[in-house]
Design a protein around this motif. Structure first.
Motif, PDB file in Angstrom:
ATOM      1  N   PHE A   1      -4.954   5.489  18.962  1.00  0.00           N
ATOM      2  CA  PHE A   1      -4.955   4.023  18.909  1.00  0.00           C
ATOM      3  C   PHE A   1      -5.093   3.505  17.487  1.00  0.00           C
ATOM      4  N   GLN A   2      -5.783   4.276  16.654  1.00  0.00           N
ATOM      5  CA  GLN A   2      -5.877   3.843  15.258  1.00  0.00           C
ATOM      6  C   GLN A   2      -4.509   3.846  14.595  1.00  0.00           C
ATOM      7  N   ASN A   3      -3.663   4.784  15.025  1.00  0.00           N
ATOM      8  CA  ASN A   3      -2.366   4.908  14.374  1.00  0.00           C
ATOM      9  C   ASN A   3      -1.279   4.067  15.039  1.00  0.00           C
ATOM     10  N   ILE A   4      -1.655   3.330  16.043  1.00  0.00           N
ATOM     11  CA  ILE A   4      -0.674   2.443  16.671  1.00  0.00           C
ATOM     12  C   ILE A   4      -0.431   1.225  15.783  1.00  0.00           C
ATOM     13  N   PHE A   5      -1.480   0.755  15.156  1.00  0.00           N
ATOM     14  CA  PHE A   5      -1.379  -0.426  14.304  1.00  0.00           C
ATOM     15  C   PHE A   5      -1.445  -0.007  12.839  1.00  0.00           C
TER      16      PHE A   5
ATOM     17  N   THR B   1       0.810  -1.217   0.000  1.00  0.00           N
ATOM     18  CA  THR B   1       0.000   0.000   0.000  1.00  0.00           C
ATOM     19  C   THR B   1       0.840   1.262   0.000  1.00  0.00           C
ATOM     20  N   GLY B   2       2.106   1.155   0.429  1.00  0.00           N
ATOM     21  CA  GLY B   2       2.954   2.341   0.454  1.00  0.00           C
ATOM     22  C   GLY B   2       2.751   3.205   1.675  1.00  0.00           C
ATOM     23  N   ASP B   3       1.957   2.720   2.628  1.00  0.00           N
ATOM     24  CA  ASP B   3       1.758   3.501   3.855  1.00  0.00           C
ATOM     25  C   ASP B   3       2.944   3.299   4.789  1.00  0.00           C
ATOM     26  N   LYS B   4       3.093   4.271   5.649  1.00  0.00           N
ATOM     27  CA  LYS B   4       4.140   4.135   6.651  1.00  0.00           C
ATOM     28  C   LYS B   4       3.657   3.189   7.751  1.00  0.00           C
ATOM     29  N   ILE B   5       4.519   2.250   8.096  1.00  0.00           N
ATOM     30  CA  ILE B   5       4.118   1.278   9.109  1.00  0.00           C
ATOM     31  C   ILE B   5       4.475   1.819  10.487  1.00  0.00           C
ATOM     32  N   PRO B   6       3.496   1.919  11.353  1.00  0.00           N
ATOM     33  CA  PRO B   6       3.830   2.350  12.710  1.00  0.00           C
ATOM     34  C   PRO B   6       4.542   1.242  13.485  1.00  0.00           C
ATOM     35  N   LYS B   7       5.584   1.648  14.185  1.00  0.00           N
ATOM     36  CA  LYS B   7       6.309   0.691  15.015  1.00  0.00           C
ATOM     37  C   LYS B   7       6.312   1.182  16.444  1.00  0.00           C
ATOM     38  N   SER B   8       6.557   0.271  17.340  1.00  0.00           N
ATOM     39  CA  SER B   8       6.412   0.670  18.747  1.00  0.00           C
ATOM     40  C   SER B   8       7.491   0.055  19.628  1.00  0.00           C
TER      41      SER B   8
ATOM     42  N   VAL C   1      10.659   4.003  14.869  1.00  0.00           N
ATOM     43  CA  VAL C   1       9.646   3.716  15.888  1.00  0.00           C
ATOM     44  C   VAL C   1       8.778   4.944  16.079  1.00  0.00           C
ATOM     45  N   THR C   2       7.472   4.741  16.004  1.00  0.00           N
ATOM     46  CA  THR C   2       6.559   5.871  16.052  1.00  0.00           C
ATOM     47  C   THR C   2       5.787   5.960  17.351  1.00  0.00           C
ATOM     48  N   ASN C   3       5.753   4.875  18.107  1.00  0.00           N
ATOM     49  CA  ASN C   3       4.942   4.887  19.321  1.00  0.00           C
ATOM     50  C   ASN C   3       5.705   4.291  20.504  1.00  0.00           C
ATOM     51  N   PHE C   4       5.470   4.879  21.633  1.00  0.00           N
ATOM     52  CA  PHE C   4       5.995   4.334  22.885  1.00  0.00           C
ATOM     53  C   PHE C   4       4.825   3.890  23.750  1.00  0.00           C
TER      54      PHE C   4
ATOM     55  N   ALA D   1       2.407   7.092  23.901  1.00  0.00           N
ATOM     56  CA  ALA D   1       2.944   8.341  23.372  1.00  0.00           C
ATOM     57  C   ALA D   1       3.319   8.176  21.912  1.00  0.00           C
ATOM     58  N   ARG D   2       3.286   9.276  21.215  1.00  0.00           N
ATOM     59  CA  ARG D   2       3.726   9.296  19.844  1.00  0.00           C
ATOM     60  C   ARG D   2       5.088   9.971  19.818  1.00  0.00           C
ATOM     61  N   THR D   3       6.024   9.384  19.101  1.00  0.00           N
ATOM     62  CA  THR D   3       7.355   9.971  19.033  1.00  0.00           C
ATOM     63  C   THR D   3       7.490  10.740  17.736  1.00  0.00           C
ATOM     64  N   PRO D   4       8.345  11.721  17.667  1.00  0.00           N
ATOM     65  CA  PRO D   4       9.126  12.245  18.783  1.00  0.00           C
ATOM     66  C   PRO D   4       8.462  13.420  19.488  1.00  0.00           C
ATOM     67  N   GLN D   5       7.281  13.835  19.013  1.00  0.00           N
ATOM     68  CA  GLN D   5       6.759  15.099  19.539  1.00  0.00           C
ATOM     69  C   GLN D   5       5.564  14.946  20.472  1.00  0.00           C
TER      70      GLN D   5
END
Lengths: 316, 340
Positions: B163-167, B27-34, B85-88, B103-107
């Motif tokens: 939470f939608q953007n965690i996965f 799909t070309g989407d960015k995969i969220p990692k945690s 990594v996008t999520n903590f 949390a969402r990284t880095p901001q």
């Protein structure tokens, strides 16, 4: 012999008092008397040899050293099981106690020493007292408490100590329990069955899954038999998706208009849901405009109805 | 010689293809990692919960993340950048309750949840008669279902988005149904203001097929026919329990493609969920703008500083700014308390 023995005994007692001198003497003795000047260490063989010689010299002799050996041998016999120990003591010059005992033994054997006799009497008295005490203790009924048979003075102390320990343990246990509680805070073991809440949650989740699967089914129905990773199929898929998208767009517009009309009708004046009960039922429905006439016409002729119906529809 | 050239070229080309590492290749989407880690020392059960959460976040998480007591948030942040990594998910513990910060990284932003109750995956599998764990259960990311969040509150909206953007997002056109094995449910209860966090495994079963035949097709084992007069009895004789399974009409789907050996595309399948844990009851306590710092957007207990914050918008911009600064300081203090 008796004389000699007594003399020797006295001699020994005298000599023993200084303590260390005797040992040195002992060590020196064998080298002087028995063996040649070469022999300095006494090993097992030499010991046996000395003993043999001592047995042979069972009579009085001039040589003092030999006599001493003889006496030593006697002592050994009286000591019985301690024989080897004694000899070793003689060799090692470290064991003072055993040598003392042996000295006492020799004294008793002689019976000449008055002090020794006194000691035995004392011991007898002591043994009697001990026997009496022991018997009294044994005759006592033992109280069957947790402490067991303990001397009275000790008993109090032990009880106190135990009580203290108990209190300490309790405090420690409580502290531990509290700590454990803090650690486990919020931790809940689930029940074995599904309660209403869990069932409801599962239902919600199932609904979500079903929704998604249906959406996937709808979306992927269009691209059946085509491989999305192949460039050839990709165009077809894109086209189909576009069509599906537009068809989807058209659908909700109709439904939304229906919603709008619904809202409009309900907003006007709470008109009844069933059409015949509404006020404008007669006007809105063209077939019922001239219901009495139609009835007449139907009685008379059937052809006149059609043009009327058409005109009414045109007016609207 | 030509071969050699080819080889060289291939080697040269390979990294070019590989560069979009954090991007889904379909799909070309960015995969969220945690990252899932803890601040401060955790007791045994919470440590287990942390492990369960890591498993839940698989496959785009560090399952064996090693953390040191001396590691601070900055260290994780420094690693998170290059790893994509996008999520903590941060677990911590105070005397009153354990806390989970998402949390969402880095901001940022950072959502702080109080964990009112929790049950480990082990507890849940113990409570079940037949716990289920197929080998490829954790090879694909879970679906996420959020329900009850549509009350219009801003903080709830933010929670939903978070939470939608965690996965990783699902593209309906390309997703394979066989990759949908797990589901995470977040259900918001309006009355208690608690969020139920559940984790289920999805199982599909064909509808209208007796249990016997299903098992036969699944297991590939020779059935026991000793008690039967004829082979047809095996098919026609109804096994017990088959009626109760077929009753739920709402839970049936028609599949777009075949799924496994049992579920055919043409036939209907029933969706069955079984809990795999962990189970949590969360209470949204605080939302901060930054990563565990910054201004408080939402506070459940109505911080005095928050009340001030709403008023001064009308008064003057200078005052509000000052108050904002003081808020930041207070937040920092709160964080320290949590960490300890």
């Amino acid at each position: 012999m008796d004389d000699a023995a007594a003399r020797v005994g006295e001699h020994k007692m005298k000599r023993r008092k200084p303590g260390h001198s005797k040992k040195s003497k002992k060590r020196v003795n064998p080298s002087h008397g028995g063996g040649g000047p070469k022999v300095k260490k006494i090993d097992g063989k030499m010991k046996r040899l000395f003993r043999k010689r001592a047995r042979e010299y069972n009579s009085d002799d001039d040589d003092k050293d030999e006599q001493k050996l003889d006496i030593q041998d006697d002592r050994d016999i009286s000591a019985g099981g301690n024989e080897m120990k004694l000899l070793e003591a003689g060799d090692d010059d470290s064991d003072d106690n055993s040598a003392d005992v042996s000295g006492n033994g020799s004294g008793e054997e002689d019976g000449a020493d008055s002090e020794d006799g006194h000691g035995t009497a004392k011991f007898k008295d002591g043994s009697n007292a001990f026997r009496a005490a022991f018997e009294s203790i044994m005759s006592n009924a033992v109280t069957d408490d947790g402490l067991g048979p303990v001397l009275s003075a000790q008993r109090k102390l032990v009880a106190e100590k135990l009580a203290e320990e108990g209190v300490e343990k309790k405090v420690k246990g409580e502290a531990k329990k509290e700590k454990q509680l803090v650690k486990e805070k919020g931790h809940v073991k689930p029940a074995n069955y599904l309660d209403a809440r869990e069932k409801f949650l599962i239902g919600v989740a199932t609904k979500g899954v079903v929704k998604l699967f249906n959406a996937v089914n709808k979306a992927q129905h269009a691209q059946k038999g085509l491989n999305p990773s192949r460039s050839k199929d990709e165009k077809v898929i894109k086209k189909r998706r576009k069509e599906a998208f537009f068809s989807e767009l058209k659908k909700p517009s109709s439904s939304s208009s229906a919603n709008l009309t619904k809202v409009g009708t309900s907003g006007e004046d709470q008109a009844p849901a069933w059409a015949p009960l509404r006020d404008n039922y007669m006007f809105s429905n063209p077939g019922l405009k001239d219901w009495d006439k139609v009835q007449d016409a139907s009685e008379g002729e059937g052809g006149s109805e059609m043009p009327e119906y058409k005109s009414s529809s045109d007016d609207e | 010689m030509a071969r050699m050239h080819n080889k060289r070229k291939r080697v040269f080309v390979k990294p070019v293809v590989k560069t979009p590492k954090h991007v889904d290749h379909v799909t070309g989407d960015k995969i969220p990692k945690s990252f899932v880690f803890s601040r401060g020392k955790l007791p045994g059960p919470l440590r287990q919960l942390q492990m369960d959460l890591r498993k839940l976040m698989l496959p785009f998480t560090a399952l064996k993340l090693k953390e040191n007591r001396r590691n601070n948030l900055k260290d994780f942040l420094n690693v998170a950048g290059p790893m994509g990594v996008t999520n903590f998910l941060i677990l911590s513990k105070t005397d009153t309750a354990p806390y989970l910060r998402v949390a969402r990284t880095p901001q940022g932003p950072t959502l702080t949840f109080k964990i009112e109750e929790y049950a480990l995956a082990a507890d849940i599998s113990q409570s079940q008669l037949r716990p289920r764990c197929p080998p490829d259960l954790f090879k694909n990311p879970p679906l996420i279902v959020l329900s009850g969040f549509g009350t219009g509150d801003q903080h709830l909206k933010l929670t939903t988005v978070m939470f939608q953007n965690i996965f990783p997002a699902i593209d309906v056109n390309t997703v394979k149904l066989s990759s949908c094995q797990r589901i995470v449910l977040l259900n918001y209860n309006k009355d208690t203001k608690l969020i139920d966090f559940r984790h289920y495994s999805i199982r599909l079963q064909p509808v209208g097929v007796s249990r016997r035949i299903r098992k036969f097709v699944q297991n590939h084992q020779v059935p026991d026919l000793r008690n039967l007069q004829d082979v047809s009895d095996f098919v026609t004789k109804a096994g017990y329990g088959s009626e109760s399974e077929a009753d739920d009409e709402a839970a049936t789907v028609t599949l777009a493609s075949d799924l496994g050996r049992v579920n055919q595309a043409a036939s209907k399948s029933a969706v069955k969920l079984q809990e795999i844990g962990p189970r949590m009851t969360l209470h949204l306590v605080k939302i901060e703008e930054g990563l565990c710092s910054g201004g408080v957007i939402f506070n459940e207990y109505g911080n005095p500083s928050e009340k001030k914050r709403e008023d001064p918008k009308e008064v003057s911009p200078q005052e509000s700014q000052e108050e904002g600064d003081s808020e930041d300081e207070m937040d920092d203090n709160d964080d320290d308390d949590l960490d300890e």
